[in-house]
Scaffold this motif. Structure first.
Motif, PDB file in Angstrom:
ATOM      1  N   TRP A 196       0.873  -1.171   0.000  1.00  0.00           N
ATOM      2  CA  TRP A 196       0.000   0.000   0.000  1.00  0.00           C
ATOM      3  C   TRP A 196       0.912   1.224   0.000  1.00  0.00           C
ATOM      4  N   TRP A 197       0.737   2.090  -0.992  1.00  0.00           N
ATOM      5  CA  TRP A 197       1.488   3.341  -1.047  1.00  0.00           C
ATOM      6  C   TRP A 197       0.495   4.499  -1.071  1.00  0.00           C
ATOM      7  N   TRP A 198       0.865   5.602  -0.439  1.00  0.00           N
ATOM      8  CA  TRP A 198      -0.060   6.735  -0.336  1.00  0.00           C
ATOM      9  C   TRP A 198       0.683   8.054  -0.414  1.00  0.00           C
ATOM     10  N   GLN A 199      -0.087   9.108  -0.681  1.00  0.00           N
ATOM     11  CA  GLN A 199       0.433  10.470  -0.578  1.00  0.00           C
ATOM     12  C   GLN A 199      -0.713  11.391  -0.170  1.00  0.00           C
ATOM     13  N   VAL A 200      -0.422  12.336   0.709  1.00  0.00           N
ATOM     14  CA  VAL A 200      -1.373  13.384   1.077  1.00  0.00           C
ATOM     15  C   VAL A 200      -1.071  14.576   0.185  1.00  0.00           C
ATOM     16  N   GLU A 201      -2.084  15.064  -0.527  1.00  0.00           N
ATOM     17  CA  GLU A 201      -1.885  16.081  -1.570  1.00  0.00           C
ATOM     18  C   GLU A 201      -2.360  17.441  -1.059  1.00  0.00           C
ATOM     19  N   HIS A 202      -1.517  18.019  -0.199  1.00  0.00           N
ATOM     20  CA  HIS A 202      -1.897  19.290   0.421  1.00  0.00           C
ATOM     21  C   HIS A 202      -0.665  20.161   0.594  1.00  0.00           C
ATOM     22  N   ASN A 203      -0.801  21.457   0.268  1.00  0.00           N
ATOM     23  CA  ASN A 203       0.295  22.418   0.391  1.00  0.00           C
ATOM     24  C   ASN A 203       0.311  23.093   1.759  1.00  0.00           C
ATOM     25  N   GLY A 204      -0.129  22.369   2.766  1.00  0.00           N
ATOM     26  CA  GLY A 204      -0.139  22.848   4.142  1.00  0.00           C
ATOM     27  C   GLY A 204      -0.037  21.666   5.091  1.00  0.00           C
ATOM     28  N   PRO A 205      -0.588  21.779   6.300  1.00  0.00           N
ATOM     29  CA  PRO A 205      -0.433  20.732   7.312  1.00  0.00           C
ATOM     30  C   PRO A 205      -1.173  19.441   6.956  1.00  0.00           C
TER      31      PRO A 205
END
Length: 663
Positions: A196-205
């Motif tokens: 399982w691979w993931w990424q959070v796509e946010h330019n902040g916290p």
């Protein structure tokens, strides 16, 4: 009835909340004031509302190559309606998730945290390895693989009849979204090989956590929270809130394909020369730039970017930026002369810009209203001599639009290096429920501003930079053409950063500096050139002061890159001798495109004479450098064996392998 979507099998739930098949972990977790968790902890599992959610409907929509599943649930006690949206692109085994919470109840609700996606994971916790990436200025992308049991102790939860209370949490605060940890992570099951691979796509916290329940491991992905980031958001009756997007995939190959789907077609990948790194270092003048422009063009560059300092009449510009007017002392006949030379040599002119900051000594600091800046308690935030614009405010947006439009339309700029060298911290409490909510709204306004630039100037090339790669997230990279991977000035230390970059950034976006210098040996020139070749070639260095043979060695590297860049935009990465450690003596990166592999090798002090890499057999061709001593390449039972009798402490090669059978 189960729903299958992008390799996820979802049980919508009748007597309970929607879950992945085989797990009791709800797909959505919600914390609100007055409704905490049903089992005390500090994790996003077993929230009271999450456990009470019940199926309310499902639907699908299609928009071009994107397909979206919408799973609706409802909490009767609060009147909250929850929609989990799962997007996938044609032919890509990955999914992007976000959650929308709507208050259909009679009373306001104070949100304290909402997951973008949460799920139980099949497999035994004892069999999982966790991949995490740490980052900092000059030392980006340092990856670690550890058994999950080293981080989560075996507490014999089944014997206690309760789920755990702890978890392994990775968070980022402020606006440097990748300044300490990377929002990309992975879990690999050693027993089955499944990942399982993931990424959070946010330019902040953001936050992600991995923990253990009685029925196995779980994963929760989300943006800002009350506990971590001082984020609270009131929802009046009828109002909605949507989380930041996150993405999941079963492999790095799939996550790489998904990242490409998130971007619009990017076109070609021109070779960029930037005058900053180990070259002019923020002190450009007409006299210094003209010979550099000529040398860069002769080497094969296609963009010339004038970096920091072009806007200031003296050397003390850090806290006076904000007007972005060309200096008159640096360019006695105007910057137009320099930009004209760039165009005359067939290059696209570029400028460095740090748009989100206004120096405390800048005239713009007094022209704009206080409400156009991030504030706490009615006081403008100051960081390292700069105020930070609040892009929720129309005056801030108007100022930035005027700057960009003027530079593009009047000077003909076709490339911007968008830098970002401060972090304002928690956020702004002006016109916001909380400082974290103010920051989230600003982050989203920043993305909308970028979208506006791209709509007005579709040919403009945008580089993402934040003291190197302190803000290398896919909220921004879905909108940008390339990402500076580091500010690292020591060519000997850069390769581990460049080699690890494709784990979190597309290879064709990962711009690693190649800054050859006249005082370097030929092997050192090749070494730094190789650092930039398996990505987005980002050239600097005193090319104008080089001997003819040195210049040819650099030009050979540029020409090699231009022959392979189309393949690089369609490749997937692997690391034949493992993800790099900072002090590894042999480093390798393989980029695979069909039946072809592009292999980069870096040899550093203390290395053995050879290394064997587990790659499928094929015909090996040296791409760069071709005019330096040859290394030996042979196929053995273990794969490709590379040997050299060189004594140079720093040496590197790029080879192409045409495999005898498809990979």
């Amino acid at each position: 009835m189960a729903l299958e979507w992008a390799n996820l099998v979802i049980e919508p739930g009748v007597e309970g909340p929607a879950v992945l098949r085989g797990s009791g972990q709800p797909l959505v977790e919600i914390l609100v004031a007055g409704e905490g968790r049903d089992h005390v902890s500090r994790r996003f599992s077993q929230t009271s509302i999450g456990r009470r959610l019940r199926f309310a409907g499902v639907g699908q929509i299609c928009d071009g190559h994107w397909h979206e599943l919408r799973l609706d649930q409802h909490d009767e006690a609060t009147g909250l309606t929850v929609r989990l949206a799962l997007r996938r692109s044609d032919g890509v085994a990955a999914v992007q998730a976000r959650t929308t919470v709507t208050n259909n109840g009679p009373d306001p609700v104070l949100l304290l945290g909402v997951t973008s996606f949460a799920a139980g994971l099949p497999g035994r916790v004892d069999d999982f390895d966790l991949h995490t990436g740490d980052s900092e200025w000059l030392g980006e992308g340092r990856w670690t693989r550890r058994p999950l049991r080293d981080l989560i102790p075996d507490l014999h939860l089944r014997a206690h009849g309760q789920d755990g209370r702890g978890c392994h949490t990775v968070t980022s605060t402020g606006t440097w979204s990748t300044g300490t940890h990377l929002p990309t992570g992975g879990l690999t099951d050693r027993a089955t090989g499944r990942s399982w691979w993931w990424q959070v796509e946010h330019n902040g916290p953001w936050r992600y956590e991995v923990g253990e329940r009685r029925d196995g491991a779980y994963l929760a992905l989300l943006g800002p929270t009350d506990t971590d980031h001082q984020w609270q958001q009131w929802l009046a009756p009828g109002e909605s809130f949507t989380t930041v997007p996150v993405s999941l995939a079963g492999s790095i190959d799939d996550l790489t394909a998904h990242r490409r789907a998130l971007r619009e077609p990017a076109g070609t990948s021109p070779v960029i020369f930037n005058d900053y790194m180990n070259t002019l270092m923020g002190d450009p003048t007409t006299a210094k730039l003209l010979p550099l422009i000529d040398a860069a063009a002769a080497t094969g560059a296609e963009v010339f970017c004038i970096d920091a300092g072009w806007y200031d009449n003296d050397a003390d510009w850090w806290d006076s930026v904000g007007e972005w007017q060309p200096s008159q002392t640096r360019f006695p006949r105007g910057i137009e002369e320099v930009i004209g030379r760039i165009r005359d040599r067939g290059l696209i002119p570029g400028l460095w810009l740090e748009p989100e900051v206004i120096g405390v000594r800048s005239p713009v600091a007094e022209k704009l209203p206080d409400a156009a800046f991030l504030q706490r308690g009615g006081v403008r935030l100051v960081e390292h001599g700069r105020y930070h614009l609040d892009l929720r405010h129309p005056a801030a947006i108007a100022h930035l639009d005027d700057v960009v439009d003027r530079l593009v339309e009047q000077l003909g700029v076709g490339y911007f290096k968008l830098d970002y060298n401060i972090d304002p911290g928690t956020g702004t409490d002006l016109d916001a429920t909380s400082a974290g909510a103010g920051l989230l709204a600003h982050n989203r306004a920043h993305l909308a501003w970028l979208d506006g630039i791209r709509q007005r100037h579709p040919e403009l090339i945008l580089e993402n930079c934040a003291s190197g790669a302190m803000r290398a997230d896919y909220a921004l990279l879905s909108r940008m053409h390339l990402q500076s991977t580091s500010d690292q000035q020591d060519f000997r230390l850069y390769p581990p950063i460049a080699v690890a970059a494709p784990l979190s950034v597309l290879p064709e976006q990962a711009a690693s500096w190649a800054y050859p210098q006249p005082e370097m040996t030929d092997e050192e020139i090749a070494y730094t050139m190789c650092t930039g070749l398996l990505g987005r070639l980002y050239l600097s260095g005193r090319l104008d002061a080089m001997r003819a043979d040195q210049h040819e060695l650099v030009r050979d590297g540029v020409l090699a890159y231009r022959t392979i860049r189309t393949d690089l935009a369609n490749c997937v990465p692997s690391w034949p001798n493992g993800l790099p450690d900072w002090d590894d003596t042999w480093l390798s990166l393989a980029l695979h495109a069909g039946d072809t592999t592009y292999l980069g090798l870096w040899r550093r002090p203390g290395a053995e004479p050879g290394i064997t890499l587990p790659l499928p057999a094929g015909d090996v061709e040296v791409l760069y450098p071709r005019r330096l001593p040859e290394w030996s390449y042979s196929w053995t039972a273990g794969g490709l064996t590379v040997t050299t009798d060189q004594t140079d402490p720093y040496a590197a090669r790029i080879v192409r392998i045409r495999h005898r059978s498809s990979r």
